[in-house]
Design a protein around this motif. Sequence first.
Motif, mmCIF file in Angstrom:
data_model
loop_
_atom_site.group_PDB
_atom_site.id
_atom_site.type_symbol
_atom_site.label_atom_id
_atom_site.label_comp_id
_atom_site.label_asym_id
_atom_site.label_seq_id
_atom_site.Cartn_x
_atom_site.Cartn_y
_atom_site.Cartn_z
ATOM 1 N N SER A 482 0.845 -1.189 0.000
ATOM 2 C CA SER A 482 0.000 0.000 0.000
ATOM 3 C C SER A 482 0.879 1.236 0.000
ATOM 4 O O SER A 482 2.041 1.214 0.425
ATOM 5 C CB SER A 482 -0.919 -0.011 1.214
ATOM 6 O OG SER A 482 -0.160 -0.044 2.405
ATOM 7 N N LYS A 626 5.476 -4.899 6.946
ATOM 8 C CA LYS A 626 4.047 -4.919 6.628
ATOM 9 C C LYS A 626 3.260 -5.676 7.689
ATOM 10 O O LYS A 626 2.117 -5.322 8.005
ATOM 11 C CB LYS A 626 3.844 -5.551 5.248
ATOM 12 C CG LYS A 626 2.401 -5.539 4.762
ATOM 13 C CD LYS A 626 2.289 -6.163 3.389
ATOM 14 C CE LYS A 626 0.839 -6.181 2.907
ATOM 15 N NZ LYS A 626 0.714 -6.818 1.571
ATOM 16 N N GLN A 627 3.861 -6.695 8.258
ATOM 17 C CA GLN A 627 3.175 -7.484 9.267
ATOM 18 C C GLN A 627 3.136 -6.777 10.623
ATOM 19 O O GLN A 627 2.226 -6.999 11.418
ATOM 20 C CB GLN A 627 3.853 -8.849 9.424
ATOM 21 C CG GLN A 627 3.789 -9.709 8.171
ATOM 22 C CD GLN A 627 4.597 -10.985 8.306
ATOM 23 O OE1 GLN A 627 5.086 -11.316 9.388
ATOM 24 N NE2 GLN A 627 4.754 -11.718 7.208
ATOM 25 N N ASN A 628 4.120 -5.917 10.880
ATOM 26 C CA ASN A 628 4.246 -5.301 12.203
ATOM 27 C C ASN A 628 3.520 -3.969 12.338
ATOM 28 O O ASN A 628 3.346 -3.479 13.457
ATOM 29 C CB ASN A 628 5.723 -5.093 12.551
ATOM 30 C CG ASN A 628 6.455 -6.404 12.755
ATOM 31 O OD1 ASN A 628 5.841 -7.422 13.077
ATOM 32 N ND2 ASN A 628 7.761 -6.394 12.572
ATOM 33 N N HIS A 630 0.344 -1.062 10.821
ATOM 34 C CA HIS A 630 -0.930 -0.938 10.121
ATOM 35 C C HIS A 630 -1.172 0.529 9.802
ATOM 36 O O HIS A 630 -0.503 1.429 10.324
ATOM 37 C CB HIS A 630 -2.080 -1.526 10.940
ATOM 38 C CG HIS A 630 -2.215 -0.938 12.318
ATOM 39 N ND1 HIS A 630 -2.829 0.262 12.566
ATOM 40 C CD2 HIS A 630 -1.794 -1.403 13.532
ATOM 41 C CE1 HIS A 630 -2.799 0.526 13.853
ATOM 42 N NE2 HIS A 630 -2.176 -0.467 14.468
ATOM 43 N N SER A 631 -2.141 0.769 8.952
ATOM 44 C CA SER A 631 -2.340 2.106 8.400
ATOM 45 C C SER A 631 -2.799 3.121 9.439
ATOM 46 O O SER A 631 -2.647 4.327 9.233
ATOM 47 C CB SER A 631 -3.352 2.055 7.246
ATOM 48 O OG SER A 631 -4.596 1.542 7.706
ATOM 49 N N LYS A 638 5.396 3.904 14.137
ATOM 50 C CA LYS A 638 6.029 2.838 13.357
ATOM 51 C C LYS A 638 7.541 2.837 13.562
ATOM 52 O O LYS A 638 8.164 1.773 13.692
ATOM 53 C CB LYS A 638 5.712 3.014 11.876
ATOM 54 C CG LYS A 638 4.238 2.891 11.515
ATOM 55 C CD LYS A 638 4.009 3.253 10.055
ATOM 56 C CE LYS A 638 2.539 3.330 9.696
ATOM 57 N NZ LYS A 638 2.324 3.788 8.302
#
Length: 765
Positions: A482, A626-628, A630-631, A638
Amino acid sequence: MNGNFSKRDKHEDEHLPGIRENSTREIYGVRRFAYRGRRKYAPILSQSLDGGIVILNDVFGLTISQFERMYKACLDRRNTKEQWITNLRYPDKSSKEYLEYLENCTDCNKGHLLWLENNPKEKYLYEQLVNTVGTEIDIRKRQRLFIILDMIVNTGLDNRTHIASGILAEGLDLPGSDLDVMYVLDDLQVIRNVKNVNYPVQSTTYFMETDIAHPGFTRLICIKIENTDIRSQPCTCGLMSCRCETFYASGSRFLDKCKKEFAIWPMIVHGPCLSDETQLQDTAFCLRSKYLPHNAIPWISRQRWHWPPNVVIHRIVNYGCLFVPIGPKNVSDSDFLWRMSFSVAEKILVHSFNFTQLLCYGLLKLTLKRVINTNDDVKDLLCSYFLKTALFWVSEEVDIDTFKLSKLYYCFSLCLDKLISWVNTCYCSNYFIPEHNMFLGKINQNNNKIILGVLESIKYIGIGGLTNNVFPLLDVNDQLFSEHIMLDFLHYRLKEMIKFPISKDIVSHYQGLALTKSLIKSESSSFLIDVCKYYYFEISQCVAHLLQTPNAIGKNNNIRKRYHSHLQDGIKKDAVSGWLLYASFYYVTGQYNVTLKLTNHVLSRCSLEMMFRCSEPRCPHRDQYKQNVHSLMTLNEKMKLTIISSVTYFRNSLLIPEELQMEVLELSEICFPPVVMSHCLRFLCYHHLGDIFNRQQALRDLFLTVKDKYLIQFNSLSDSLTILGVCYEISGDTFTAYQCYDQALHCDVHKSSTAEKRKSKLNGN
């Protein structure tokens, strides 16, 4: 008019029992209102034969059907001039106002996308381009990002200006896109005419001597100061060379000057730029003139359609142009010729592009890389600058409303036709100086036929063949991420390349803090706000290094509070670097047990799942990232969860452990891997506490970390070996320390600056 409105007959149908009849006003959503005017009759609503509503006795003078027709006609007129209106309202599309408009717009480009539904090939091309280039909001965020970075960095610079340029700064993050960094030396000015000099001259000044034989280049002549012989009092910049009784600026001397004054580490000359030993990033130093050269003045009033807007033209004229120390390739003795660079002007122009122009620009770049340059016979003959120039010319020569998403491939074809015509005549006109043929030394009558064949074949295969060649089927291992993750990784790449400059003047750092605070309040994009917060935290760490006091830190409460304030802000920068600086603070103040607790925390956060940065599309860190995250997480959240950064020490900083002071005597800064620095601090703490067992255990952990290169980047290995040698030397093992220093000197890149001195010291020299 019906004056007996209240006595009208009711509807022929009677009301059904228990069912309430809906009035005409309720059906059509018309509210009753009290008419306070002088008209005799109230408005009457009735249904027309075509199903519409007719308003009689209308106080506004229009029926709804009339209003609908006029409104529809207005929309049609607006759609035909949509791009012209947008350019008029937002000439600079990298502005925060335009980005806010895009984020709030709900039907942007909706009409064009509906048109694409009936053209599957055009739709597929559009979708693939957006997947590669990004949506318009993504592109504008990137453009705005680099504008903000330039603003922040320049608050900490003296006598020079930082400019991010190249396709990445223009907003397109394509595979293989690099960042070009330029520095303009502000203490050297260039003028267009000697008559414009204001005496007395306060700074070294040159004027342009246009070279008719080479229109895109000029000589820079040092002016003769009034009543002073320049030969008796030469210019202080040391760039001049005498040639035929005239003092010209030498490009080679200019690069030597920049190399001595601004190089933080050893750098080599790479064309008109300075580069590190790995040549991963070039830095161009240049001069600026606030005036356009004489042969570029016709560009201002050149006949054109709607693009570029007048506001953009005025911005370019007010900025002027740059001069880069490199001459034409087909001239042997070109040390006194400087290339006129319009990099800033071109970035302003690209920032004024609409979305279709940006997609067309990206499609041209991808075609060059994935189609044209795959042919070994023509590889490197065409460059991306030629393609961008073609897009500039086409944008100027056609109506701006030609550049619609529904005509994307047609716009690409116009640029391709322009290139074909240039290659056919072996003449590529510079956008600002048409007399400058940019094909000289590259494309001529001997090789243009081959290039023509390649370009004609691209035109022949049409939109379907082009799409298949430019966007081949994705590999099963390729991952699509994304856009919020792609923006994150762009920031992670840039944070290692663009840092707040080191300065002895703490005032400039406080100016940087004030600027980032104001940007946090004024920007509308959450991503850009988080980027500003990151640089606020980074500058806070810089301030902590520059705080000075003649007494020990622990004896001055005011200084101590300031240290804690900035170090606490620095903790929010990433997962570990702020905590390590805090640990160093407690170490130099003698609080060794607190230091040990903080280093334990840092080591618990460092793992192989964390990352320094990630520039490769197939890097496994991207999947883990990406796994750790989220948007819904902010960029700062992050980074505190997934990013580890090296801990940086400035020269003369009170946060540097005394045992490592030699490492930054010759450099303005030095960076150590967090795991290496943690074990080093643990070793030093146990050494001062007299805990021999734990000291040896910490030394063993440090040895294994360096041996296994655990979370150590390739350019930090030499400094890590030097730190290991220092610890062995403190423990009394001079033989192993000598071996560590010797290995540090034999690393391929970024050799330790102090390893040789420490090695010689052990030898007794």
